[in-house]
Design a protein around this motif. Sequence first.
Motif, PDB file in Angstrom:
ATOM      1  N   TYR A   1      -7.966  -1.456  -1.903  1.00 25.28           N
ATOM      2  CA  TYR A   1      -6.783  -0.989  -2.605  1.00 25.28           C
ATOM      3  C   TYR A   1      -5.540  -1.293  -1.911  1.00 25.28           C
ATOM      4  O   TYR A   1      -4.508  -1.325  -2.276  1.00 25.28           O
ATOM      5  N   ASN A   2      -5.333  -0.918  -0.476  1.00 20.21           N
ATOM      6  CA  ASN A   2      -4.299  -1.326   0.329  1.00 20.21           C
ATOM      7  C   ASN A   2      -3.753  -2.781   0.110  1.00 20.21           C
ATOM      8  O   ASN A   2      -2.640  -2.795   0.023  1.00 20.21           O
ATOM      9  N   ASP A   3      -4.723  -3.701  -0.039  1.00 25.03           N
ATOM     10  CA  ASP A   3      -4.309  -5.128  -0.366  1.00 25.03           C
ATOM     11  C   ASP A   3      -3.620  -5.203  -1.373  1.00 25.03           C
ATOM     12  O   ASP A   3      -2.368  -5.889  -1.768  1.00 25.03           O
ATOM     13  N   VAL A   4      -4.085  -4.476  -2.671  1.00 25.33           N
ATOM     14  CA  VAL A   4      -3.511  -4.526  -3.991  1.00 25.33           C
ATOM     15  C   VAL A   4      -2.135  -3.999  -3.741  1.00 25.33           C
ATOM     16  O   VAL A   4      -1.060  -4.856  -4.283  1.00 25.33           O
ATOM     17  N   LEU A   5      -1.705  -2.767  -3.386  1.00 23.82           N
ATOM     18  CA  LEU A   5      -0.500  -2.429  -2.975  1.00 23.82           C
ATOM     19  C   LEU A   5       0.407  -3.159  -2.422  1.00 23.82           C
ATOM     20  O   LEU A   5       1.526  -3.290  -2.862  1.00 23.82           O
ATOM     21  N   GLU A   6      -0.107  -3.594  -1.198  1.00 27.09           N
ATOM     22  CA  GLU A   6       0.698  -4.528  -0.452  1.00 27.09           C
ATOM     23  C   GLU A   6       1.247  -5.843  -1.189  1.00 27.09           C
ATOM     24  O   GLU A   6       2.164  -6.057  -1.179  1.00 27.09           O
ATOM     25  N   ARG A   7       0.272  -6.190  -1.890  1.00 19.09           N
ATOM     26  CA  ARG A   7       0.688  -7.615  -2.885  1.00 19.09           C
ATOM     27  C   ARG A   7       1.550  -7.198  -4.202  1.00 19.09           C
ATOM     28  O   ARG A   7       2.457  -7.954  -4.043  1.00 19.09           O
ATOM     29  N   LEU A   8       1.286  -6.044  -4.428  1.00 18.75           N
ATOM     30  CA  LEU A   8       2.308  -5.622  -5.609  1.00 18.75           C
ATOM     31  C   LEU A   8       3.743  -5.271  -4.996  1.00 18.75           C
ATOM     32  O   LEU A   8       4.593  -5.577  -5.624  1.00 18.75           O
TER      33      LEU A   8
ATOM     34  N   LEU B   1      -4.858   0.148 -10.682  1.00 15.97           N
ATOM     35  CA  LEU B   1      -4.816  -0.746  -9.512  1.00 15.97           C
ATOM     36  C   LEU B   1      -6.569  -1.515  -9.680  1.00 15.97           C
ATOM     37  O   LEU B   1      -6.335  -2.747  -9.132  1.00 15.97           O
ATOM     38  N   ASP B   2      -7.263  -0.807 -10.387  1.00 20.20           N
ATOM     39  CA  ASP B   2      -8.711  -1.472 -10.267  1.00 20.20           C
ATOM     40  C   ASP B   2      -8.316  -2.890 -11.305  1.00 20.20           C
ATOM     41  O   ASP B   2      -8.951  -3.694 -10.988  1.00 20.20           O
ATOM     42  N   ARG B   3      -7.519  -2.855 -12.253  1.00 19.01           N
ATOM     43  CA  ARG B   3      -7.128  -3.860 -13.047  1.00 19.01           C
ATOM     44  C   ARG B   3      -6.668  -5.023 -12.171  1.00 19.01           C
ATOM     45  O   ARG B   3      -6.901  -6.374 -12.684  1.00 19.01           O
TER      46      ARG B   3
ATOM     47  N   ARG C   1      -5.261   7.573 -14.047  1.00 14.79           N
ATOM     48  CA  ARG C   1      -4.528   6.226 -14.673  1.00 14.79           C
ATOM     49  C   ARG C   1      -3.893   5.353 -13.666  1.00 14.79           C
ATOM     50  O   ARG C   1      -3.919   3.979 -13.965  1.00 14.79           O
ATOM     51  N   VAL C   2      -3.413   5.716 -12.478  1.00 14.23           N
ATOM     52  CA  VAL C   2      -2.991   4.974 -11.712  1.00 14.23           C
ATOM     53  C   VAL C   2      -3.985   4.272 -11.052  1.00 14.23           C
ATOM     54  O   VAL C   2      -3.985   3.048 -10.872  1.00 14.23           O
ATOM     55  N   LYS C   3      -5.348   4.651 -10.573  1.00 14.39           N
ATOM     56  CA  LYS C   3      -6.394   4.040  -9.958  1.00 14.39           C
ATOM     57  C   LYS C   3      -7.058   3.011 -11.212  1.00 14.39           C
ATOM     58  O   LYS C   3      -7.268   1.757 -10.672  1.00 14.39           O
ATOM     59  N   ARG C   4      -6.831   3.321 -12.327  1.00 13.63           N
ATOM     60  CA  ARG C   4      -7.314   2.280 -13.407  1.00 13.63           C
ATOM     61  C   ARG C   4      -6.353   1.205 -13.476  1.00 13.63           C
ATOM     62  O   ARG C   4      -6.796  -0.152 -13.596  1.00 13.63           O
TER      63      ARG C   4
END
Length: 68
Positions: free
Chosen positions: A28-35, A18-20, A13-16
């Motif tokens: 994925y690291n970029d997404v987390l840093e941005r969030l 992040l994918d969205r 669920r968490v991966k989905r």
Amino acid sequence: MSTADEQIRVSDRVKRHLDRRRREGESYNDVLERLFEKDGEHDLLAGFGRWSDDHADRVREARKKETE
């Protein structure tokens, strides 16, 4: 960005989620840093506990109905 020296497990669920939110070319690291940095906020847990239990239950129920 340096090479990852640690791995973390996340649920499907968490991966989905992040994918969205993942933009073209982002790791994925970029997404987390941005969030984490969104709106100048660096604490992911900031804001937890702001809703009353009743309000949180209503939101959970509405989200559950949307996914059925």
